[in-house]
Design a protein around this motif. Structure first.
Motif, PDB file in Angstrom:
ATOM      1  N   CYS B 599       0.857  -1.186   0.000  1.00  0.00           N
ATOM      2  CA  CYS B 599       0.000   0.000   0.000  1.00  0.00           C
ATOM      3  C   CYS B 599       0.891   1.233   0.000  1.00  0.00           C
ATOM      4  O   CYS B 599       1.899   1.253   0.690  1.00  0.00           O
ATOM      5  N   ARG B 600       0.524   2.229  -0.741  1.00  0.00           N
ATOM      6  CA  ARG B 600       1.268   3.489  -0.718  1.00  0.00           C
ATOM      7  C   ARG B 600       0.287   4.640  -0.632  1.00  0.00           C
ATOM      8  O   ARG B 600      -0.662   4.706  -1.420  1.00  0.00           O
ATOM      9  N   ILE B 648      -2.176  -3.118  -9.937  1.00  0.00           N
ATOM     10  CA  ILE B 648      -2.031  -1.853  -9.223  1.00  0.00           C
ATOM     11  C   ILE B 648      -3.400  -1.190  -9.217  1.00  0.00           C
ATOM     12  O   ILE B 648      -4.001  -0.993 -10.269  1.00  0.00           O
ATOM     13  N   ALA B 649      -3.910  -0.894  -8.047  1.00  0.00           N
ATOM     14  CA  ALA B 649      -5.211  -0.244  -7.953  1.00  0.00           C
ATOM     15  C   ALA B 649      -5.001   1.174  -7.453  1.00  0.00           C
ATOM     16  O   ALA B 649      -4.203   1.416  -6.545  1.00  0.00           O
ATOM     17  N   VAL B 650      -5.721   2.088  -8.055  1.00  0.00           N
ATOM     18  CA  VAL B 650      -5.557   3.481  -7.674  1.00  0.00           C
ATOM     19  C   VAL B 650      -6.814   3.962  -6.952  1.00  0.00           C
ATOM     20  O   VAL B 650      -7.931   3.645  -7.333  1.00  0.00           O
ATOM     21  N   LEU B 655      -2.441   4.036  -3.265  1.00  0.00           N
ATOM     22  CA  LEU B 655      -2.211   3.121  -4.378  1.00  0.00           C
ATOM     23  C   LEU B 655      -1.994   1.753  -3.749  1.00  0.00           C
ATOM     24  O   LEU B 655      -1.374   1.655  -2.693  1.00  0.00           O
ATOM     25  N   MET B 656      -2.507   0.730  -4.398  1.00  0.00           N
ATOM     26  CA  MET B 656      -2.308  -0.598  -3.845  1.00  0.00           C
ATOM     27  C   MET B 656      -1.725  -1.499  -4.908  1.00  0.00           C
ATOM     28  O   MET B 656      -2.135  -1.435  -6.062  1.00  0.00           O
ATOM     29  N   GLY B 657      -0.804  -2.312  -4.493  1.00  0.00           N
ATOM     30  CA  GLY B 657      -0.219  -3.251  -5.433  1.00  0.00           C
ATOM     31  C   GLY B 657      -0.360  -4.655  -4.903  1.00  0.00           C
ATOM     32  O   GLY B 657      -0.143  -4.907  -3.720  1.00  0.00           O
ATOM     33  N   LEU B 658      -0.786  -5.554  -5.762  1.00  0.00           N
ATOM     34  CA  LEU B 658      -0.898  -6.949  -5.349  1.00  0.00           C
ATOM     35  C   LEU B 658      -0.311  -7.803  -6.465  1.00  0.00           C
ATOM     36  O   LEU B 658      -0.799  -7.793  -7.590  1.00  0.00           O
ATOM     37  N   ALA B 659       0.750  -8.518  -6.129  1.00  0.00           N
ATOM     38  CA  ALA B 659       1.351  -9.417  -7.107  1.00  0.00           C
ATOM     39  C   ALA B 659       1.095 -10.838  -6.644  1.00  0.00           C
ATOM     40  O   ALA B 659       1.351 -11.183  -5.498  1.00  0.00           O
TER      41      ALA B 659
END
Lengths: 357, 1102
Positions: B599-600, B648-650, B655-659
């Motif tokens: 999360c950013r 990447i969801a905005v 901002l959220m990143g899920l790999a």
């Protein structure tokens, strides 16, 4: 961080039978979680309480959505919303319609009206069954009653076809419907020792022998209402106690047959006339609706209790009633053999079921 | 960060921060007419009436009570197609009306047939006021247009209302008569088959794989039109559903035209998505892989020689690699595979134009990819490269949406390539010319292509595209796996045919646990390889790992070793891909789902400032996700990732990143080194102690994981393989000694001097927490495996139990701003971990089982809300049976199904037969009890399915069932339909593809509390969506949906107003399957009786 929304939906609807039972028993989701924890599921699975809570909530939501369909089981079978294997569908239906013994004993024979429903909190307090569960069971009775009340054809089959229940459960519902329709008294203190199973067997006997359906299988309400004509005719049996010759003859035939075969022969001999009078008076009174309602209390007060006080065993009772019924056939002056058989066979079965050693 | 921290497989993450200036807002309302007749080209002569559509309304059931007074309903039905409407009579006072209407006939052109859905509206007749709508059914006609598929459909459909949900069911029959017109200028593309499946569908063989097709159409969103202010929510929702249905029909038709132009007849790996851009409009876009498919009708065709085109034969070069590897001192410097971007974000990300970026990456790398081929001493290799390049020259984008390939197709895999771009949305001025959006995607694809070239690859496989939109900002993402393909197979690949031999011994590659087994495996492979005359590398299943790029001129610093299987070619130490593990791949042990979560926070800003802020954050996120993946991979003792998907969801302020990916130990790659923890340099003794503790924990965990996942790499038998390499032997020894005695931790502790140690520096509190989170990731409970690929290598004995599910969670973060970035990460990570734990708990009755194709979707629907949706399938497997016993069935069970038998002819007999068995089962309760006791509650017997499908066409079946005994009443009219995200059904054989399912639903409520709150609302809606998908499949005569995917689940709520709305978009392939046990039974039956039944779809009543 708070969970706002949490759902799990499977293509095949996931059903946990334990949780289903908790839901049926009327526990709130919170209580169900507590009970599941108490049963040690966390230790068994290594899950955390919030996982369990989420799981329980999912199941509860599913059951709430299923409940509408469970009210009409054929709908459940043909609906498209929940894909469930047939065995699971049967389980859902069967368990939903299963009722508790303490509950049914409270309600059996009562009018399935709003008034009775209002009294359910008393029933709940008395039986320890949650009010929610009581309501479900009561509504099930009422629903089944309403659907089959005015239907042609055999009662048990009608229930089976409209509610897809097992033979056993459909039979039990037939008893509930029959008792509710005829408003038999089952709640008196003296009847408390009787189980629902006792009454269910009596109901089966009565339905088979005393209703319209016993003589004509193509009438409305055939299994629900008693055959009025038959009840009317029952007063003709009075001759067996009013005609002194017949009474003596009857007694001597029974005594001959039973001599040496029952332990309570002497008590039987002395009491014969009282017992015979009791059975035949019950028959003669059945023309009045009020007395029909009191059938079971009368059987207990007038017949079962006197025998009990003389320490009859149930085999004694059986032997007596068999001979008592058969002996009447040998009475040439007695013209109502068919009527007698129809009455006595049923009463005999009922008494035997109700006579607990 | 350590010097080694940046190596790995994500080869390139280019962010083209091209910011579109918000255009002038001189927008012209086009009015609602567009909804009725959406954008359509009217050029070219059009065929008049090439088809006749016929529909018949049979009956309804379980209708809602519309008249309170009578507790009944006076229902009638409107059937609409295009602009023509028919009505049935009113069926008075019934909740189960029997209309038995005539056949309503629509004379239409085939273009309309492709675009328009058949719209069925059920209404309640009201003499005094307006008729009330009960609900609607939209039926997509497209599956009926293919000449192979059923020409009719028939069945019970749920009547759906966007406000009330499902309200009863309606029995409908639909037929299409297509006139065979030969109009060359037609606008339609009837007959082109579409598949969501990202591999060659089971009953087909690929003659040619033509390549990438894409298209997008745009329109205004009815939700944002002025008229929406005055119409009811229902009208608005229906307008939207209908528009999207029309748009996807149009899109499919346009893609079909492109396929026809290319000379293909099918699209495989078709992925269609909606971008709800809000004010600026609605975009429907799709990508896919155009193919020419041939139906496998009998065994003969599938064994045709692979090279059927003589002209191509001449050009072919042996499918092999340089056989004389140059002994090579692999540079001890920084190892493998770096991103092409540098880590100074200001440099590469704030650029305003992506073109310069593309040029930059293109210039140095193209030369390296092809020109330098001669340098490494293998002339064949160079020739081969030139060949492949020429094969690709004519393709604009050599992309493939496929993730599984026939053996031999995939030659080498370079690594993951991805590109993102941040755009500002503005109004789409002319929906008929969606050039802006086209240009955006073209730009990204160009970027991907150049990244692929940089890796020495001419193609990108496992390619996908996605977007994330928040207000006016949109992140476009594309990713794939750079690869070298076999050009021969591309041109004329009778793929299924040539794959047969190799597949037959494929299962023995899996689960190579013991050394003994491993020994056999090598021998066997060498034998069979020489027998078949195949190249060693390809037959050993290691060739795909061999680097495609030039080792002397690598695109990034990498650490190469000789392949651990063939010992001849160079391999990287880690491999990241977006594809399924290749069928022929040699894999050690089992794999697991690996996720990196991030999360950013970002400032709430508008317009360009916002886009710039996001652009600046993206590279850091990519980097961190990559580091996390790398750490977690090493922690599990694995060396490769498959099915990698980075989302990447905005959101407004986050901002959220899920790999997500599936970690595996690929036998050909070197064993991963450990993780080395390094403290800050000036340290005291207690700090050292702390570091040592962490180090010990990590080491213990690695050892434990190797046990869990059965990673016991073989002892390399150098004598057997020849060409011993001292360096690697030393490493394998080290490794072996540690696996023999797990207590022997120091052995694992790879000291600073060893180059493959992965160093984590703890120089600040962030890093400490990072490591903590690394260690606290819960492991999968015993009895469970999980992966996001189709199946888990190493498990072959699947049983037929399967449970597809969707789980959605929404979390509210309290005081986002007060949370530290670490706290935020932890929260998000906990959310995902908890969700997985819940799944394991719920599915505990299926143990031993594997969650396959676990697909996470994250979104930030509102300021402080995180939405996570998971769709996956749980498959059970038989623990007791060893894979070796089941080898025969494995082949078809797993992805490598080879459809060459004649069994599909026997469907009819099968139905009869199974009906008989079904009824006996039903009338014997004891038998039923047996079934439930043995724990097969989930299992759905095929008999039930086929019986139901025989019954379903007749509405009388219900009444019929009523008169049976209670247990037999359980024979419902409902066909059991399996749904699975996988392309196959374990233990079953797909005998027919019935068309693509692509459905879009909106559900809205204004009584949220009454419907059980947000959870109750969404639970019911998802169940309804499943039900509607199943009903459509059943109506087509199918009994399963494969490659099912929930592409979108947009949930919005307003609890204060007691309102919520949700949009769901799903797709998949409708199929008909038979259980393998039944196939065998049916075929013996049929042979015995000598029957010949040509009708494959006996259950459809025309």
């Amino acid at each position: 961080m708070a969970v706002e929304l949490d759902v799990f939906v499977g293509n095949t609807t996931l059903i946990d039978e334990d949780v289903y039972q908790l839901w049926l028993d009327g526990y709130s989701a919170g209580d169900a979680v507590a009970i599941r924890i108490k049963r040690g599921i966390l230790e068994q699975t290594g899950a955390s309480p919030d996982v369990l809570e989420s799981d329980t909530m999912d199941h509860y939501r599913t059951f709430q959505m299923l409940e509408r369909l469970l009210h009409s089981p054929p709908k459940l079978i043909n609906q498209l919303l929940f894909q469930t294997p047939p065995s699971m569908q049967s389980m859902l239906i069967e368990k939903y319609y299963t009722f508790d013994e303490p509950f049914v004993r409270e309600v059996l024979g009562k009018k399935l009206s709003k008034g009775t429903k209002k009294d359910l909190d008393d029933v709940s307090a008395k039986t320890g069954i949650t009010l929610k569960s009581c309501r479900r069971q009561f509504d099930n009775f009422k629903r089944v009653f309403k659907v089959v009340e005015e239907m042609k054809g055999p009662l048990v089959e009608n229930i089976q076809q409209n509610f897809l229940l097992s033979d056993q459960l459909a039979g039990d519902y037939a008893a509930v419907v029959f008792f509710a329709n005829n408003r038999f008294e089952t709640g008196k203190r003296k009847l408390q020792y009787l189980t629902f199973e006792d009454f269910a067997l009596c109901a089966e006997q009565l339905i088979q022998n005393w209703t319209l359906g016993a003589v004509d299988s193509n009438v409305d309400d055939m299994d629900v209402d008693l055959d009025r004509e038959f009840l009317q005719d029952l007063k003709d049996l009075k001759v067996l106690i009013t005609d002194k010759d017949l009474l003596d003859q009857h007694k001597s035939l029974v005594c001959t047959a039973l001599r040496g075969k029952v332990s309570i022969f002497n008590e039987m001999e002395t009491n014969f006339k009282n017992l015979s009078r009791a059975l035949i008076n019950i028959a003669a009174k059945l023309i009045h609706t009020k007395d029909v309602r009191d059938l079971f209390i009368d059987l207990v007060e007038k017949y079962i209790e006197p025998c009990k006080s003389d320490h009859w065993t149930s085999s004694d009772v059986g032997a007596f009633l068999t001979q008592y019924t058969n002996a009447a056939r040998a009475l040439d002056a007695f013209k109502h053999q068919a009527l007698w058989e129809r009455y006595m066979c049923t009463v005999k079965s009922c008494i035997l079921k109700m006579y607990h050693d | 960060m350590g010097e080694d921290a940046d190596r790995g497989g994500v080869s390139s993450v280019g962010v083209a921060a091209c910011i579109q200036r918000p255009g002038s807002y001189s927008f012209l309302f086009c009015g609602p007419w567009r909804l009725v007749q959406p954008c359509r080209q009217s050029t070219g002569p059009r065929a008049t009436m090439p088809g006749k559509l016929k529909a018949r309304i049979v009956a309804g059931r379980h209708l809602p009570v519309m008249d309170r007074a009578s507790d009944l309903t006076d229902a009638f039905v409107e059937v609409k197609f295009g602009n023509t409407t028919f009505k049935t009579d009113v069926y008075h006072k019934s909740l189960n009306p029997q209309w038995n209407s005539e056949w309503f006939k629509f004379e239409v052109d085939d273009e309309d047939l492709q675009d328009e859905p058949l719209q069925i509206t059920v209404l309640d007749h009201d003499t005094y006021s307006a008729n009330d709508a009960i609900g609607k059914v939209y039926i997509d006609i497209d599956p009926l247009l293919s000449n192979e598929a059923a020409a009719s459909l028939s069945g019970w459909f749920p009547i759906y209302d966007t406000i009330h949900g499902i309200r009863g069911e309606i029995n409908v029959m639909v037929k299409v008569d297509l006139f065979n017109d030969l109009n060359r200028f037609r606008q339609s593309s009837c007959g082109v088959k579409f598949f969501c499946t990202t591999s060659i569908p089971k009953c087909y063989k690929a003659v040619t794989i033509h390549g990438f097709v894409e298209e997008l159409v745009v329109n205004e969103d009815p939700e944002y039109q002025w008229i929406d202010r005055i119409r009811t929510p229902r009208a608005s929702n229906e307008a939207r559903q209908r528009l999207i249905s029309l748009m996807s029909g149009e899109l499919q038709r346009k893609i079909g035209l492109k396929v026809l132009e290319m000379g293909g007849n099918a699209v495989v790996g078709y992925l269609q998505c909606f971008d709800l851009e809000g004010e600026s409009g609605l975009v429907v876009r799709a990508i896919g892989t155009a193919c020419t498919l041939d139906k496998l009708s009998n065994a003969a065709t599938s064994f045709l020689p692979p090279c059927s085109s003589p002209s191509k034969d001449l050009k072919e070069v042996p499918f092999s690699e340089d056989p004389n590897p140059v002994t090579h001192s692999s540079g001890p410097s920084t190892p493998l595979k770096n991103q092409t971007y540098s880590f100074s974000p200001s440099k590469s990300y704030s650029r305003q134009s992506s073109s310069s970026d593309t040029d930059l990456s293109l210039t140095p790398k193209t030369g390296m990819g092809s020109g330098s081929g001669g340098k490494d001493g293998g002339p064949l290799k160079a020739l081969y490269r030139q060949q492949t390049q020429s094969a690709f020259e004519h393709r604009e984008f050599p992309f493939f949406t496929l993730t599984t390939f026939p053996p031999g197709f995939l030659v080498h895999v370079g690594g993951v390539v991805s590109a993102r771009s941040v755009k500002l949305l503005d109004r789409i001025h002319n929906p008929d010319e969606p050039e802006t959006r086209d240009a955006w995607w073209a730009e990204i694809r160009q970027e991907i292509k150049s990244h692929g070239k940089a890796l020495g690859c001419h193609a990108v496989v496992g390619y996908s595209e996605s977007t994330s939109i928040c207000e006016e900002v949109c992140i476009l993402s594309a990713s794939g796996t750079a690869a070298v393909l076999n050009p021969k197979m591309l041109q004329d690949c009778s793929m299924e045919g040539c794959s047969e031999h190799r597949l037959s011994r494929q299962p023995s590659f899996f689960s190579t646990g013991s050394e003994k087994g491993e020994f056999d495996f090598f021998l066997q492979c060498q034998d069979s390889a020489s027998l078949l005359g195949l190249d060693d590398a390809s037959s050993l299943g290691c060739s795909f790992c061999h680097i495609p790029y030039d080792e002397l001129n690598m695109p990034f610093p990498a650490h190469l070793t000789y392949c651990y299987v063939c010992r001849k070619q160079k391999v990287p130490d880690v491999l990241f891909t977006t594809i399924e593990p290749p069928l022929e791949a040699a894999i050690t042990g089992k794999g697991c789902l690996i996720q990196a979560r991030l999360c950013r926070q970002k400032k709430k800003t508008q317009g360009e400032a916002n886009a710039t802020a996001i652009s600046n954050l993206l590279p850091f996120m990519e980097y961190e996700l990559h580091t996390q993946l790398m750490n977690k991979l090493k922690l599990r003792g694995m060396n490769a990732l498959f099915g990698l998907r980075i989302q990447i969801a905005v959101g407004e302020n986050m901002l959220m990143g899920l790999a997500s990916a599936t970690g595996l130990y690929v036998t050909a790659l070197p064993a991963p080194g450990g993780i080395q923890v390094a403290g800050k340099t000036p340290s005291d003794s207690s700090y050292d102690q702390h570091i040592a503790n962490i180090q010990k924990k990590i080491n213990d965990l690695i050892v434990k994981n190797r046990e869990i996942y059965e990673i016991n790499p073989p002892e390399i038998l150098d004598e057997l393989l020849g060409s011993p390499i001292p360096e690697t032997r030393q490493r394998s020894r080290l490794f072996r000694s540690h696996s023999e005695s797990s207590d022997d931790v120091p052995e694992l502790d790879l000291s600073h001097g060893k180059k493959d140690a992965f160093v984590l520096e703890i120089d600040d509190t962030d890093a400490v927490e990072d490591i903590q989170s690394l260690l606290t990731d819960a492991s999968t409970p015993s009895g469970f495996y999980s992966c996001n690929t189709e199946v888990m290598p190493g498990i072959n004995n699947w049983t037929s139990d399967l449970q597809m599910f969707t789980s959605v969670r929404v979390f509210r973060l309290n005081n986002v701003t007060s949370l530290t970035s670490q706290g935020l990460n932890k929260t998000f990570s906990d959310v995902c971990e908890n969700l997985l734990k819940t799944l394991y708990f719920k599915l505990r009755s299926m143990v031993p089982c594997c969650l396959c194709h676990v697909n996470f979707n994250v979104a930030l629907p509102e300021d402080e809300l995180i939405q996570v949706a998971v769709t996956a399938v749980a498959l059970t497997f038989d623990k007791d049976q060893t894979p070796y016993i089941k080898v025969g069935t494995d082949k078809t069970l797993s992805r490598a199904s080879a459809e060459n038998e004649e069994q599909l002819q026997f469907t009819l007999e099968l139905c009869m037969e199974s009906q008989a068995t079904q009824s006996t089962a039903l009338f014997s309760p004891a038998k039923a009890a047996d079934i439930s006791e043995s724990g097969h509650l989930q299992a759905v017997s095929p008999a039930i399915q086929t019986v139901a499908s025989l019954d379903k066409a007749s509405p009388l079946a219900e009444a019929h069932a009523r008169h049976r005994s209670p247990i037999s009443c359980a024979t419902s009219t409902v066909t059991v339909v399996e749904m699975t995200p996988l392309s196959f059904i374990p233990g079953a054989k797909i005998i027919k593809y019935l068309g693509i399912i692509n459905m879009f639903f909106i559900r809205e409520t204004t009584s949220l509390r009454e419907e059980g709150g947000v959870s109750g609302f969404l639970h019911a809606f998802i169940a309804e969506v499943f039900a509607m998908v199943r009903a459509h499949v059943a109506a087509l005569g199918g009994n399963a949906v494969v490659s099912y995917i929930m592409k979108q689940c947009v949930f919005m709520e307003n609890p204060n107003k007691n309102q919520a709305q949700c949009l769901i978009n799903v797709s998949g392939d409708a199929v008909n399957f038979v259980k393998e046990s039944d196939v065998e039974y049916a075929s013996t039956q049929a042979q015995g009786s000598g029957l010949q039944a040509g009708n494959g779809s006996g259950d459809i009543v025309a």
